[in-house]
Enzyme design. Structure first.
Site, short mmCIF file in Angstrom:
data_model
loop_
_atom_site.label_atom_id
_atom_site.label_comp_id
_atom_site.label_asym_id
_atom_site.label_seq_id
_atom_site.Cartn_x
_atom_site.Cartn_y
_atom_site.Cartn_z
CE LYS A 142 -3.53 -2.04 2.24
NZ LYS A 142 -4.51 -2.19 3.59
CG PHE B 227 -13.35 2.20 7.19
CD1 PHE B 227 -12.52 1.49 6.06
CD2 PHE B 227 -14.15 1.41 8.38
CE1 PHE B 227 -12.63 0.15 5.80
CE2 PHE B 227 -13.77 -0.22 7.88
CZ PHE B 227 -13.33 -0.57 7.06
NE ARG C 257 -7.15 -12.59 5.83
CZ ARG C 257 -7.68 -11.60 5.01
NH1 ARG C 257 -7.88 -11.00 4.00
NH2 ARG C 257 -8.17 -10.87 6.77
CB THR D 77 -7.84 -4.73 9.91
OG1 THR D 77 -7.92 -5.84 9.90
CG2 THR D 77 -7.45 -3.50 9.34
NE ARG E 63 -2.91 -5.26 6.45
CZ ARG E 63 -4.26 -5.86 5.99
NH1 ARG E 63 -4.63 -6.69 7.49
NH2 ARG E 63 -5.00 -5.04 5.74
CG ASN F 228 -3.39 -2.09 7.17
OD1 ASN F 228 -3.38 -1.34 5.53
ND2 ASN F 228 -4.55 -2.53 7.53
CG HIS G 103 -5.05 -6.13 -0.68
ND1 HIS G 103 -7.02 -5.69 0.55
CD2 HIS G 103 -5.71 -6.83 -1.18
CE1 HIS G 103 -7.78 -6.76 -0.02
NE2 HIS G 103 -6.78 -6.81 -1.06
N1 UDP Z 1 -9.54 0.26 7.00
C1 UDP Z 1 -9.48 2.04 7.99
N2 UDP Z 1 -9.92 1.81 8.96
C2 UDP Z 1 -10.99 0.95 10.06
C3 UDP Z 1 -10.95 -0.53 9.53
C4 UDP Z 1 -9.79 -0.88 8.43
O1 UDP Z 1 -8.99 2.23 7.39
O2 UDP Z 1 -11.15 0.98 10.64
C5 UDP Z 1 -8.46 0.20 5.94
C6 UDP Z 1 -7.46 -0.48 6.38
O3 UDP Z 1 -6.66 -0.15 5.15
C7 UDP Z 1 -8.01 -2.54 5.56
C8 UDP Z 1 -9.30 -1.73 4.80
O4 UDP Z 1 -9.45 -0.54 4.94
O5 UDP Z 1 -6.85 -3.04 5.69
C9 UDP Z 1 -9.91 -3.22 4.86
O6 UDP Z 1 -10.35 -3.35 5.56
P1 UDP Z 1 -10.64 -4.45 6.18
O7 UDP Z 1 -11.78 -4.77 6.79
O8 UDP Z 1 -10.91 -5.75 5.01
O9 UDP Z 1 -9.49 -5.04 6.87
P2 UDP Z 1 -7.93 -6.22 6.73
O10 UDP Z 1 -9.03 -7.55 5.66
O11 UDP Z 1 -7.47 -5.78 5.42
O12 UDP Z 1 -7.15 -6.45 7.03
MG MG Z 2 -10.57 -7.33 4.50
#
Ligand code: UDP
Ligand code: MG
Length: 135
Positions: A9, A57, A85, A91, A102, A112, A115
């Site tokens: 990212k 968000f 993953r 996250t 992360r 973070n 992805h």
């Molecule tokens: N994100 C954010 N605020 C939040 C949660 C997530 O900006 O409170 C962003 C973060 O960059 C995250 C992405 O949105 O990686 C996608 O969210 P998801 O819940 O799918 O998390 P991930 O699968 O990436 O762990």
């Molecule tokens: Mg996700």
């Protein structure tokens, strides 16, 4: 061999962590079978994260993902989706397991660093999004 999609990212690219992250990917026995770099448009970022369109968000996430260059990697390994993953971690970097990308590189719950596709079906969609016909 299973495939999954990884993004490095904008926060990580900007801090010149691409090499460190790719090094970890290779140390963990993934084959990188395709790679590209680009800056997402706002529209493309919205499309990529459309599953999150109703989240509070969403606009901020889209703005961040379109704020700078990203790297897109097509990874191959047995159990690639789950393994990637696990390597990328929770996250929220403060809750991510020690040694995950992360935990090591993430700044906060949005910036973070990496992805991962979250299932085999999503991986196929995301691979098509970045590496499909017309890209
Ligand atoms: N994100 C954010 N605020 C939040 C949660 C997530 O900006 O409170 C962003 C973060 O960059 C995250 C992405 O949105 O990686 C996608 O969210 P998801 O819940 O799918 O998390 P991930 O699968 O990436 O762990
Ligand atoms: Mg996700």
């Amino acid at each position: 061999m299973e495939q999954t999609l990884a993004l490095i990212k904008p926060d990580a690219v900007q801090r010149r962590l691409v090499g460190a992250i790719i090094s970890e990917i290779e140390k963990n026995d993934f084959q990188i079978v395709a790679i590209r770099t680009l800056k997402l448009s706002i529209d493309a970022a919205k499309q990529f994260y459309q599953a999150h369109r109703s989240k509070p968000f969403f606009d901020s996430l889209v703005g961040y993902m379109a704020s700078g260059r990203i790297f897109v990697l097509l990874l191959e390994k047995d159990d690639a989706v789950e393994a990637w993953r696990k390597l990328h971690g929770h996250t929220d970097p403060t809750q991510a397991e020690i040694g995950t990308l992360r935990q090591r590189f993430g700044i906060d719950v949005q910036q973070n660093s990496v992805h991962a596709a979250d299932s085999l079906a999503t991986a196929l969609d995301e691979i098509n999004f970045f590496f499909g016909e017309g890209q």
